[in-house]
Write a protein that holds these residues in place. Structure first.
Motif, PDB file in Angstrom:
ATOM      1  N   PRO A  61     -98.747  10.889 -33.095  1.00 30.63           N
ATOM      2  CA  PRO A  61     -97.702  10.813 -34.162  1.00 30.63           C
ATOM      3  C   PRO A  61     -97.032  12.090 -34.320  1.00 30.63           C
ATOM      4  O   PRO A  61     -95.906  12.120 -34.810  1.00 30.63           O
ATOM      5  CB  PRO A  61     -98.643  10.730 -35.511  1.00 30.63           C
ATOM      6  N   ARG A  62     -97.500  13.235 -33.936  1.00 34.57           N
ATOM      7  CA  ARG A  62     -96.683  14.455 -33.994  1.00 34.57           C
ATOM      8  C   ARG A  62     -95.314  14.324 -33.182  1.00 34.57           C
ATOM      9  O   ARG A  62     -94.473  15.297 -33.040  1.00 34.57           O
ATOM     10  CB  ARG A  62     -97.568  15.834 -33.453  1.00 34.57           C
ATOM     11  N   TYR A  63     -95.435  13.427 -31.876  1.00 41.02           N
ATOM     12  CA  TYR A  63     -94.074  13.270 -31.176  1.00 41.02           C
ATOM     13  C   TYR A  63     -93.169  12.411 -31.776  1.00 41.02           C
ATOM     14  O   TYR A  63     -91.945  12.437 -31.197  1.00 41.02           O
ATOM     15  CB  TYR A  63     -94.460  12.593 -29.812  1.00 41.02           C
ATOM     16  N   LEU A  64     -93.306  11.698 -32.937  1.00 41.91           N
ATOM     17  CA  LEU A  64     -92.423  10.826 -33.449  1.00 41.91           C
ATOM     18  C   LEU A  64     -91.058  11.953 -34.338  1.00 41.91           C
ATOM     19  O   LEU A  64     -91.608  12.582 -35.014  1.00 41.91           O
ATOM     20  CB  LEU A  64     -93.003   9.792 -34.545  1.00 41.91           C
ATOM     21  N   ILE A  65     -89.929  11.274 -34.033  1.00 44.04           N
ATOM     22  CA  ILE A  65     -88.717  11.824 -34.713  1.00 44.04           C
ATOM     23  C   ILE A  65     -88.227  11.210 -35.801  1.00 44.04           C
ATOM     24  O   ILE A  65     -88.590  11.166 -36.995  1.00 44.04           O
ATOM     25  CB  ILE A  65     -87.781  12.480 -33.626  1.00 44.04           C
ATOM     26  N   ARG A  66     -87.413  10.063 -35.361  1.00 47.85           N
ATOM     27  CA  ARG A  66     -86.666   9.258 -36.192  1.00 47.85           C
ATOM     28  C   ARG A  66     -86.658   7.798 -35.768  1.00 47.85           C
ATOM     29  O   ARG A  66     -86.464   7.704 -34.657  1.00 47.85           O
ATOM     30  CB  ARG A  66     -85.578   9.558 -36.752  1.00 47.85           C
ATOM     31  N   PRO A  67     -86.666   6.742 -36.466  1.00 50.59           N
ATOM     32  CA  PRO A  67     -86.383   5.583 -35.938  1.00 50.59           C
ATOM     33  C   PRO A  67     -84.822   5.015 -35.964  1.00 50.59           C
ATOM     34  O   PRO A  67     -84.073   5.346 -36.816  1.00 50.59           O
ATOM     35  CB  PRO A  67     -87.091   4.729 -37.047  1.00 50.59           C
ATOM     36  N   TYR A  68     -84.690   3.980 -35.104  1.00 56.15           N
ATOM     37  CA  TYR A  68     -83.337   3.283 -35.227  1.00 56.15           C
ATOM     38  C   TYR A  68     -83.654   1.887 -35.008  1.00 56.15           C
ATOM     39  O   TYR A  68     -84.428   1.259 -34.317  1.00 56.15           O
ATOM     40  CB  TYR A  68     -82.633   3.916 -33.956  1.00 56.15           C
ATOM     41  N   TYR A  69     -82.777   1.141 -35.684  1.00 56.52           N
ATOM     42  CA  TYR A  69     -82.634  -0.330 -35.290  1.00 56.52           C
ATOM     43  C   TYR A  69     -81.654  -0.580 -34.063  1.00 56.52           C
ATOM     44  O   TYR A  69     -80.452  -0.002 -34.019  1.00 56.52           O
ATOM     45  CB  TYR A  69     -82.060  -1.065 -36.270  1.00 56.52           C
ATOM     46  N   ILE A 100     -91.396   2.741 -23.220  1.00 60.31           N
ATOM     47  CA  ILE A 100     -90.990   3.792 -23.249  1.00 60.31           C
ATOM     48  C   ILE A 100     -89.709   4.071 -22.414  1.00 60.31           C
ATOM     49  O   ILE A 100     -89.705   3.545 -21.037  1.00 60.31           O
ATOM     50  CB  ILE A 100     -92.217   4.797 -22.833  1.00 60.31           C
ATOM     51  N   GLY A 101     -88.543   4.552 -23.023  1.00 58.76           N
ATOM     52  CA  GLY A 101     -87.347   4.917 -22.103  1.00 58.76           C
ATOM     53  C   GLY A 101     -86.610   6.068 -22.441  1.00 58.76           C
ATOM     54  O   GLY A 101     -87.229   6.894 -23.224  1.00 58.76           O
ATOM     55  N   ARG A 102     -85.300   6.259 -21.819  1.00 54.17           N
ATOM     56  CA  ARG A 102     -84.545   7.443 -22.207  1.00 54.17           C
ATOM     57  C   ARG A 102     -83.281   7.065 -22.836  1.00 54.17           C
ATOM     58  O   ARG A 102     -82.570   6.124 -22.116  1.00 54.17           O
ATOM     59  CB  ARG A 102     -84.459   8.129 -20.791  1.00 54.17           C
ATOM     60  N   ILE A 119     -87.424   7.688 -25.853  1.00 54.64           N
ATOM     61  CA  ILE A 119     -87.461   6.692 -27.022  1.00 54.64           C
ATOM     62  C   ILE A 119     -88.326   5.592 -26.804  1.00 54.64           C
ATOM     63  O   ILE A 119     -88.752   5.040 -25.684  1.00 54.64           O
ATOM     64  CB  ILE A 119     -85.895   5.948 -27.033  1.00 54.64           C
ATOM     65  N   ALA A 120     -89.199   5.019 -27.958  1.00 50.81           N
ATOM     66  CA  ALA A 120     -90.244   4.225 -27.867  1.00 50.81           C
ATOM     67  C   ALA A 120     -89.708   2.957 -28.515  1.00 50.81           C
ATOM     68  O   ALA A 120     -89.275   2.998 -29.730  1.00 50.81           O
ATOM     69  CB  ALA A 120     -91.480   4.757 -28.451  1.00 50.81           C
ATOM     70  N   LEU A 121     -89.631   2.112 -27.897  1.00 54.58           N
ATOM     71  CA  LEU A 121     -89.068   0.691 -28.316  1.00 54.58           C
ATOM     72  C   LEU A 121     -90.246  -0.472 -28.630  1.00 54.58           C
ATOM     73  O   LEU A 121     -91.255  -0.693 -27.927  1.00 54.58           O
ATOM     74  CB  LEU A 121     -88.374  -0.093 -27.279  1.00 54.58           C
ATOM     75  N   GLU A 122     -90.038  -0.991 -29.863  1.00 55.95           N
ATOM     76  CA  GLU A 122     -90.835  -1.823 -30.349  1.00 55.95           C
ATOM     77  C   GLU A 122     -90.371  -3.041 -31.008  1.00 55.95           C
ATOM     78  O   GLU A 122     -89.346  -2.789 -31.969  1.00 55.95           O
ATOM     79  CB  GLU A 122     -92.019  -1.319 -31.421  1.00 55.95           C
ATOM     80  N   LYS A 155     -86.138 -10.244 -35.259  1.00 51.73           N
ATOM     81  CA  LYS A 155     -85.358 -10.517 -34.209  1.00 51.73           C
ATOM     82  C   LYS A 155     -84.679  -9.389 -33.503  1.00 51.73           C
ATOM     83  O   LYS A 155     -84.074  -9.524 -32.403  1.00 51.73           O
ATOM     84  CB  LYS A 155     -84.136 -11.331 -34.643  1.00 51.73           C
ATOM     85  N   GLY A 156     -85.143  -8.098 -33.751  1.00 54.37           N
ATOM     86  CA  GLY A 156     -84.572  -6.883 -32.934  1.00 54.37           C
ATOM     87  C   GLY A 156     -85.385  -5.950 -32.637  1.00 54.37           C
ATOM     88  O   GLY A 156     -86.648  -6.339 -32.491  1.00 54.37           O
ATOM     89  N   LEU A 157     -85.182  -4.759 -32.563  1.00 49.83           N
ATOM     90  CA  LEU A 157     -85.989  -3.804 -31.842  1.00 49.83           C
ATOM     91  C   LEU A 157     -86.089  -2.535 -32.806  1.00 49.83           C
ATOM     92  O   LEU A 157     -84.946  -2.393 -33.397  1.00 49.83           O
ATOM     93  CB  LEU A 157     -85.740  -3.341 -30.464  1.00 49.83           C
ATOM     94  N   VAL A 158     -87.061  -1.731 -32.851  1.00 49.35           N
ATOM     95  CA  VAL A 158     -87.091  -0.531 -33.582  1.00 49.35           C
ATOM     96  C   VAL A 158     -87.361   0.562 -32.477  1.00 49.35           C
ATOM     97  O   VAL A 158     -88.379   0.295 -31.609  1.00 49.35           O
ATOM     98  CB  VAL A 158     -88.016  -0.306 -34.686  1.00 49.35           C
ATOM     99  N   GLY A 159     -86.231   1.512 -32.410  1.00 51.84           N
ATOM    100  CA  GLY A 159     -86.417   2.420 -31.286  1.00 51.84           C
ATOM    101  C   GLY A 159     -86.608   3.720 -31.923  1.00 51.84           C
ATOM    102  O   GLY A 159     -85.932   4.210 -32.961  1.00 51.84           O
ATOM    103  N   THR A 160     -87.893   4.436 -31.546  1.00 52.30           N
ATOM    104  CA  THR A 160     -88.158   5.804 -32.126  1.00 52.30           C
ATOM    105  C   THR A 160     -88.060   6.960 -31.110  1.00 52.30           C
ATOM    106  O   THR A 160     -88.566   7.046 -30.279  1.00 52.30           O
ATOM    107  CB  THR A 160     -89.644   5.643 -32.946  1.00 52.30           C
ATOM    108  N   LEU A 161     -87.048   7.636 -31.633  1.00 48.17           N
ATOM    109  CA  LEU A 161     -87.109   9.129 -30.712  1.00 48.17           C
ATOM    110  C   LEU A 161     -88.356   9.889 -30.503  1.00 48.17           C
ATOM    111  O   LEU A 161     -89.032   9.920 -31.707  1.00 48.17           O
ATOM    112  CB  LEU A 161     -85.887  10.090 -31.167  1.00 48.17           C
ATOM    113  N   LEU A 162     -88.742  10.360 -29.622  1.00 44.02           N
ATOM    114  CA  LEU A 162     -89.692  11.245 -29.423  1.00 44.02           C
ATOM    115  C   LEU A 162     -89.676  12.485 -28.846  1.00 44.02           C
ATOM    116  O   LEU A 162     -88.437  12.881 -28.129  1.00 44.02           O
ATOM    117  CB  LEU A 162     -90.817  10.590 -28.350  1.00 44.02           C
TER     118      LEU A 162
END
Length: 308
Positions: free
Chosen positions: A106-114, A141-143, A153-156, A160-167
């Motif tokens: 969890p220390r690697y998580l920065i902020r989420p995006y839709y 996991i992508g860039r 960026i981590a995608l979940e 109907k969409g995705l949440v991408g969290t910058l790491l």
């Protein structure tokens, strides 16, 4: 008004590609913010970009980037040079691998995006990528390149969409050892742990963000409303600090406190809906709809600014 995308490009899993748009999942705009004022005139403070040695204001076209090698010694880097090293994948989120969510510290998580499809095409490819991630119960996991810098960026899947969290990158995370190495090793008795577990069980629940209220934000709103209404501001008394001497006794008292009847507890405020917005609780100001309850009238125009 439809939300504005922070980034538009393509999401790619091997040869499967679809156009997507990326939107911030969080916002700070509803929080109370302050401007800095001149106490003497009440005018807003304006910041200027000035030469540190001469004190002269410098126009934007004369401002360049520089990396400080030593105190007062810089290497100048031009905009053109930065563009030369710009990454090619500025418009593609390339999925590199799939991992278990539990593996992400969890220390690697920065902020989420839709993330959603951009336009009317590519919805089928987007759905394939989304449902594959969902069915495999993995995190992709992508860039992605934002503001000229490449981010992990981590995608979940979400609905109907995705949440991408910058790491963060490893060099951005500090080692815990320098902070934890001086913590003493203590031996706890079974009775202490049993009492503590009992307290935890009494407080057990499900995470519901709607139950939480930003008490400081509410206090700021009350303070602003009181000052605009011309009411005196009286400082609140601070609770006295307590010193725990007997840990076992403190645990026993805690168990008794948590077991007290619910009617003896302070009623929990019903949270405001996020859609209502914190700032709607402020007193009415020109161009805005006044709050419905307990709002004082706007002070006369002559009362421009009052001190506490």
């Amino acid at each position: 008004m439809a939300p504005r995308a922070n980034w538009k490009g393509f999401l790619r899993l091997s040869l499967v590609t679809c156009p997507v748009a990326l939107y911030p999942a969080t916002s700070e705009s509803e929080k109370i913010s302050f401007n800095q004022l001149n106490r003497q005139t009440g005018h807003r403070i304006r910041y200027l970009k000035v030469d540190a040695d001469t004190g002269d204001e410098v126009p934007n076209e004369d401002i360049v980037k520089g990396y400080e090698l030593d105190k007062g010694q810089y290497i100048e880097v031009t905009k053109e040079e930065l563009e030369e090293i710009a990454l090619e994948s500025t418009r593609t989120i390339e999925i590199d691998e799939f991992v278990d969510k539990a593996d992400i510290d969890p220390r690697y998580l920065i902020r989420p995006y839709y993330i959603r499809p951009d336009g009317k095409v590519g919805h089928d490819a987007f759905a394939v990528i989304r449902e594959t991630i969902r069915e495999m119960n993995k995190v992709a996991i992508g860039r992605v390149v934002l503001t000229s810098r490449e981010h992990i960026i981590a995608l979940e899947p979400m609905d109907k969409g995705l949440v991408g969290t910058l790491l963060r990158y490893p060099y951005e995370v500090r080692s815990e050892q320098e902070y934890f190495e001086d913590i003493q090793q203590v031996k706890l008795t079974k009775d202490m742990l049993d009492l503590a577990k009992h307290i935890v069980n009494q407080k057990a629940g499900r995470f519901d963000p709607d139950k939480f209220e930003d008490h400081y934000e509410t206090a700021l709103i009350d303070l602003i409303n009181q000052k605009r209404a011309g009411k005196p501001i009286t400082p609140k008394s601070k609770p006295a600090a307590t010193n725990v001497v007997d840990l076992m006794e403190a645990l026993r008292r805690s168990v008794g406190k948590e077991a007290a009847p619910a009617k003896a507890e302070k009623p929990v405020k019903k949270p405001r809906k996020a859609a209502a917005g914190q700032k709607e609780m402020l007193m009415s100001i020109e161009g805005k709809k006044p709050a419905k309850e307990g709002v004082a009238k706007k002070p006369a125009a002559g009362a421009r600014r009052k001190s506490a």
